[in-house]
Design a protein around this motif. Structure first.
Motif, PDB file in Angstrom:
ATOM      1  N   PRO A  35       0.808  -1.223   0.000  1.00  0.00           N
ATOM      2  CA  PRO A  35       0.000   0.000   0.000  1.00  0.00           C
ATOM      3  C   PRO A  35       0.840   1.272   0.000  1.00  0.00           C
ATOM      4  N   LEU A  36       1.918   1.285   0.795  1.00  0.00           N
ATOM      5  CA  LEU A  36       2.751   2.485   0.856  1.00  0.00           C
ATOM      6  C   LEU A  36       3.511   2.689  -0.449  1.00  0.00           C
ATOM      7  N   LEU A  37       4.018   1.624  -1.042  1.00  0.00           N
ATOM      8  CA  LEU A  37       4.729   1.756  -2.310  1.00  0.00           C
ATOM      9  C   LEU A  37       3.801   2.231  -3.428  1.00  0.00           C
ATOM     10  N   VAL A  38       2.562   1.795  -3.399  1.00  0.00           N
ATOM     11  CA  VAL A  38       1.588   2.295  -4.375  1.00  0.00           C
ATOM     12  C   VAL A  38       1.391   3.790  -4.197  1.00  0.00           C
ATOM     13  N   ASN A  39       1.302   4.221  -2.940  1.00  0.00           N
ATOM     14  CA  ASN A  39       1.155   5.643  -2.651  1.00  0.00           C
ATOM     15  C   ASN A  39       2.373   6.422  -3.140  1.00  0.00           C
ATOM     16  N   VAL A  40       3.572   5.886  -2.921  1.00  0.00           N
ATOM     17  CA  VAL A  40       4.804   6.529  -3.379  1.00  0.00           C
ATOM     18  C   VAL A  40       4.797   6.665  -4.898  1.00  0.00           C
ATOM     19  N   LEU A  48       4.240   9.989  -9.882  1.00  0.00           N
ATOM     20  CA  LEU A  48       3.680  10.185 -11.218  1.00  0.00           C
ATOM     21  C   LEU A  48       2.881  11.478 -11.311  1.00  0.00           C
ATOM     22  N   VAL A  49       2.141  11.812 -10.258  1.00  0.00           N
ATOM     23  CA  VAL A  49       1.355  13.043 -10.263  1.00  0.00           C
ATOM     24  C   VAL A  49       2.274  14.252 -10.356  1.00  0.00           C
ATOM     25  N   ILE A  50       3.345  14.267  -9.572  1.00  0.00           N
ATOM     26  CA  ILE A  50       4.276  15.395  -9.613  1.00  0.00           C
ATOM     27  C   ILE A  50       4.933  15.499 -10.986  1.00  0.00           C
ATOM     28  N   LEU A  51       5.362  14.375 -11.542  1.00  0.00           N
ATOM     29  CA  LEU A  51       5.977  14.384 -12.870  1.00  0.00           C
ATOM     30  C   LEU A  51       5.013  14.950 -13.907  1.00  0.00           C
ATOM     31  N   TRP A  52       3.761  14.514 -13.841  1.00  0.00           N
ATOM     32  CA  TRP A  52       2.761  15.014 -14.792  1.00  0.00           C
ATOM     33  C   TRP A  52       2.532  16.503 -14.617  1.00  0.00           C
ATOM     34  N   GLN A  53       2.470  16.968 -13.392  1.00  0.00           N
ATOM     35  CA  GLN A  53       2.231  18.389 -13.147  1.00  0.00           C
ATOM     36  C   GLN A  53       3.376  19.250 -13.676  1.00  0.00           C
ATOM     37  N   ILE A  54       4.590  18.761 -13.559  1.00  0.00           N
ATOM     38  CA  ILE A  54       5.735  19.512 -14.091  1.00  0.00           C
ATOM     39  C   ILE A  54       5.662  19.574 -15.613  1.00  0.00           C
ATOM     40  N   VAL A  55       5.355  18.441 -16.240  1.00  0.00           N
ATOM     41  CA  VAL A  55       5.275  18.383 -17.702  1.00  0.00           C
ATOM     42  C   VAL A  55       4.153  19.274 -18.229  1.00  0.00           C
ATOM     43  N   ALA A  56       3.025  19.309 -17.528  1.00  0.00           N
ATOM     44  CA  ALA A  56       1.866  20.070 -17.983  1.00  0.00           C
ATOM     45  C   ALA A  56       1.946  21.547 -17.632  1.00  0.00           C
ATOM     46  N   ASP A  57       2.981  21.967 -16.935  1.00  0.00           N
ATOM     47  CA  ASP A  57       3.090  23.349 -16.474  1.00  0.00           C
ATOM     48  C   ASP A  57       3.383  24.282 -17.642  1.00  0.00           C
ATOM     49  N   PRO A  58       2.729  25.469 -17.699  1.00  0.00           N
ATOM     50  CA  PRO A  58       2.980  26.401 -18.807  1.00  0.00           C
ATOM     51  C   PRO A  58       4.406  26.941 -18.831  1.00  0.00           C
ATOM     52  N   LYS A  59       5.070  26.972 -17.675  1.00  0.00           N
ATOM     53  CA  LYS A  59       6.481  27.359 -17.608  1.00  0.00           C
ATOM     54  C   LYS A  59       7.221  26.291 -16.825  1.00  0.00           C
ATOM     55  N   LEU A  69      12.252  20.336  -9.274  1.00  0.00           N
ATOM     56  CA  LEU A  69      11.428  19.432  -8.480  1.00  0.00           C
ATOM     57  C   LEU A  69      11.426  18.013  -9.022  1.00  0.00           C
ATOM     58  N   LEU A  70      11.991  17.823 -10.202  1.00  0.00           N
ATOM     59  CA  LEU A  70      12.051  16.465 -10.746  1.00  0.00           C
ATOM     60  C   LEU A  70      12.766  15.516  -9.791  1.00  0.00           C
ATOM     61  N   ILE A  71      13.807  16.033  -9.143  1.00  0.00           N
ATOM     62  CA  ILE A  71      14.566  15.176  -8.230  1.00  0.00           C
ATOM     63  C   ILE A  71      13.757  14.834  -6.983  1.00  0.00           C
ATOM     64  N   LEU A  72      12.739  15.655  -6.674  1.00  0.00           N
ATOM     65  CA  LEU A  72      11.913  15.406  -5.492  1.00  0.00           C
ATOM     66  C   LEU A  72      10.724  14.486  -5.784  1.00  0.00           C
ATOM     67  N   ALA A  73      10.413  14.286  -7.056  1.00  0.00           N
ATOM     68  CA  ALA A  73       9.226  13.497  -7.400  1.00  0.00           C
ATOM     69  C   ALA A  73       9.211  12.122  -6.748  1.00  0.00           C
ATOM     70  N   PRO A  74      10.309  11.337  -6.785  1.00  0.00           N
ATOM     71  CA  PRO A  74      10.263  10.006  -6.168  1.00  0.00           C
ATOM     72  C   PRO A  74      10.133  10.020  -4.649  1.00  0.00           C
ATOM     73  N   VAL A  75      10.425  11.160  -4.025  1.00  0.00           N
ATOM     74  CA  VAL A  75      10.355  11.234  -2.556  1.00  0.00           C
ATOM     75  C   VAL A  75       9.305  12.238  -2.097  1.00  0.00           C
ATOM     76  N   ALA A  76       8.413  12.630  -3.023  1.00  0.00           N
ATOM     77  CA  ALA A  76       7.399  13.636  -2.700  1.00  0.00           C
ATOM     78  C   ALA A  76       6.490  13.181  -1.567  1.00  0.00           C
ATOM     79  N   TRP A  77       6.282  11.880  -1.432  1.00  0.00           N
ATOM     80  CA  TRP A  77       5.393  11.367  -0.388  1.00  0.00           C
ATOM     81  C   TRP A  77       5.875  11.782   0.999  1.00  0.00           C
ATOM     82  N   LEU A  78       7.181  11.851   1.194  1.00  0.00           N
ATOM     83  CA  LEU A  78       7.731  12.289   2.483  1.00  0.00           C
ATOM     84  C   LEU A  78       7.603  13.796   2.665  1.00  0.00           C
TER      85      LEU A  78
END
Length: 465
Positions: free
Chosen positions: A377-382, A387-398, A405-414
Motif C-alpha cells: 500500500p505504501l509503495l503504491v502511494n509513493v 507520477l502526479v508530480i511528474l505530470w504536473q511539471i510536464v503540464a506546467d505552462p512554464k 522538483l524532478l529530483i523530489l518526485a520520487p520522494v514527494a510522499w515524504l
C-alpha cells in the motif's frame, strides 16, 4: 550578488534530499527482502484506510481527470469570444498593499511596470509602515521621474488599519475596469496581467486567480513550499472548469470592478480577506476562474516559525469563512455551483477532519506495515505521488520553473508529510484560538530581497513602460 546563506542553504537542501532518498530506498529494500508471512488478519486495515481517505482520493481523482480538459476549453472559449476578436483590453488598476515592505516593494512595482499589458495603473497603499517603505517608494518614483520614464503610479499613505483596509483604499482610488491585487513581496511575470484579464471575456467571471509560485527556493523550507504550491495550484484547473474555486489568493488576484460595487469591499473582520471575497462571489452566483499562465512569484517564509504563523492565519481565516458561509454547504440553490456546494466544500471540511485523525491513523498503518511486512500500500502511494508530480511539471505552462522538483518526485510522499504536519499544527492552534475567542493578526516575516539578490527577470529597469 548571491545571498550570503546560499552555499549553506544549498548544502542543507542536498542533505535533505539525500535523507529522503535513503528513507525511500529503505522502503524498497524492505519490500524485496522482507518475506515474512502474515500471522494476523489485517485485511480490514486497507479497507479502513481507504474509507478514511476516500474524500481526499476522490478530490485528486476529479482533479487529475478534469484538469487536462481545462486548456482545451479555454482555447475554445477564447476562439468563440466576441470580445477577443474585437481586441479586449479593459483598463486595469493594480493595487499593492504594503506594510513594512521596504525590501521587496520596489521590485514588485518595477515588475508590474514592465508588464506587456499597457492599459494599466499602479496604486500603492502604505498601511502605516514603520520601516523605510515610504522612503524606498518615494526614492524609486523620483528616480523614474528624473530619468523621464513614464510613471503610472499613485502612492498613498495611511495610518495602520490592516490589509483589508489598505486593499479597500486601493479599490476606492482605482480607475480601472479590472482591479488586480498583488502582494508587496512579489515579482510579476510580464504576461501575467494580460493572462488574468483575458478570462474576463466570459461575462459570468467575477474574479480570476493567478498562478502563485515560490521565488526563494534555496532553503529546504522553500523547496517544501515550492512543491506544495505546484501540487495545489494544478488542481485549480479542475476547480475552474467545474466553477468550484473558493480561494482566489490575494497575491495574484483580479476582480471586475462590479465585484466591489455589487458585493462590497474586503471584509476586515476575517483575516483571510481574499478567501472571504472568493466565497462571497460564489455565494452571489458568479464564477471564479483560474489563469495558470498568469504567474506571480512570491517570497515565502524562510524560517519555520514564520511558516507556522502564516499557515495559522490561513487556517484561522478559512474556518471563519466556512462558518460565515455555512449555508453554502450542500446547497441546492440554483444560483450556486453544485460541484462547489455538493462536492468541493464538503470534501474540504472532511479533509480538515482527517488532519485531526492523520497521526493516529498513520501510527496504526505503519504498525501494521512493519509487523506484517506488507509494504505494497505504501509503495503504491509513493508511485502515485511521483507520477502526479511528474505530470504536473510536464503540464506546467512554464515547466522550467519547476524542473528542480524532478529530483523530489520520487520522494514527494515524504515532503507531503512535512506539509501535512504544518497544516495540522495550524488547524489545532486555530481551533484553540476559536475556542478561547482569540484573534490572529496580519503578520509578516523578515524579507531577504531574494529577487534582487538572485537577479531574476524584472528586478532591474529595462524597457520604459
Amino acid at each position: 550578488m548571491k545571498p550570503r546563506w546560499s552555499a549553506a542553504a544549498t548544502t542543507r537542501s542536498v542533505l535533505f534530499v539525500v535523507v529522503l532518498y535513503a528513507l525511500t530506498g529503505g522502503l524498497v529494500y524492505l519490500f524485496f527482502t522482507d518475506q515474512r508471512t502474515a500471522v494476523t488478519d489485517w485485511s480490514d486495515m486497507r479497507l479502513l484506510a481507504l474509507l478514511f481517505f476516500l474524500p481526499t482520493v476522490f478530490r485528486y481523482y476529479i482533479g487529475l481527470v478534469t484538469a487536462p480538459l481545462f486548456d482545451a476549453l479555454m482555447w475554445w472559449r477564447r476562439r468563440r469570444s466576441r470580445h477577443a476578436r474585437r481586441g479586449f483590453e479593459p483598463s486595469v488598476s493594480v493595487v499593492i498593499p504594503a506594510w513594512n515592505e521596504e525590501v521587496g516593494v520596489v521590485t514588485t512595482i518595477r515588475s508590474i511596470l514592465q508588464s506587456n499589458y499597457r492599459n494599466l495603473e499602479v496604486i500603492v497603499i502604505n498601511d502605516g509602515s514603520t520601516d523605510d517603505t515610504d522612503a524606498a517608494v518615494q526614492r524609486y518614483l523620483e528616480e523614474r521621474r528624473t530619468t523621464g520614464l513614464p510613471t503610472p503610479v499613485r502612492y498613498y499613505r495611511q495610518d495602520n488599519a490592516g490589509k483589508s483596509a489598505a486593499l479597500n483604499r486601493g479599490v476606492s482610488e482605482a480607475a480601472g475596469d479590472i482591479i488586480v491585487t498583488i502582494d508587496a513581496d512579489s515579482l510579476v511575470d510580464p504576461d501575467a496581467i494580460g493572462n488574468l484579464v483575458k478570462h474576463f471575456e466570459n461575462d459570468s467571471v467575477m474574479a480570476v486567480a493567478g498562478n502563485i509560485r515560490i521565488g526563494n527556493r534555496a532553503r529546504v523550507i522553500g523547496l517544501v513550499q515550492q512543491l506544495e504550491y505546484l501540487f495545489g495550484f494544478y488542481f485549480k484547473r479542475a476547480d475552474s472548469l467545474l466553477n468550484s474555486i473558493y480561494v482566489v489568493g490575494g497575491a495574484a488576484a483580479a476582480y471586475r470592478r462590479e465585484a466591489f460595487t455589487e458585493l462590497g469591499g474586503f471584509d476586515g473582520d476575517i483575516i483571510t480577506e481574499d478567501l472571504e471575497m472568493s466565497v462571497r462571489i460564489q455565494d452571489a452566483g458568479y464564477a471564479n476562474a483560474y489563469a495558470p499562465d498568469a504567474i506571480v512569484y512570491t517570497e515565502g517564509p524562510i524560517r519555520l516559525n514564520d511558516l507556522l504563523k502564516q499557515r495559522l492565519r490561513w487556517k484561522f481565516g478559512k474556518l471563519h469563512t466556512f462558518a460565515k458561509y455555512s449555508h453554502l454547504f450542500m446547497s441546492t440553490d440554483r444560483r450556486h455551483s453544485w460541484p462547489l456546494t455538493l462536492l468541493m466544500l464538503p470534501i474540504a471540511v472532511a479533509g480538515e477532519a482527517l488532519f485531526l485523525l492523520e497521526l493516529p491513523l498513520l501510527a496504526l498503518f505503519y504498525h501494521y506495515m512493519v509487523t506484517e511486512g506488507d509494504y505494497v500500500p505504501l509503495l503504491v502511494n509513493v508511485g502515485i505521488a511521483s507520477l502526479v508530480i511528474l505530470w504536473q511539471i510536464v503540464a506546467d505552462p512554464k515547466r522550467r520553473d519547476n524542473l528542480n522538483l524532478l529530483i523530489l518526485a520520487p520522494v514527494a510522499w515524504l515532503v507531503f508529510y512535512i506539509a501535512d504536519a504544518v497544516e495540522i499544527q495550524a488547524l489545532v492552534r486555530s481551533l484553540w484560538r476559536i475556542a478561547r475567542k482569540r484573534d490572529v493578526t496580519w503578520q509578516r516575516w523578515s524579507r531577504t530581497g531574494v529577487f534582487e539578490q538572485a537577479g531574476l527577470p524584472g528586478t532591474s529597469e529595462k524597457t520604459p513602460h
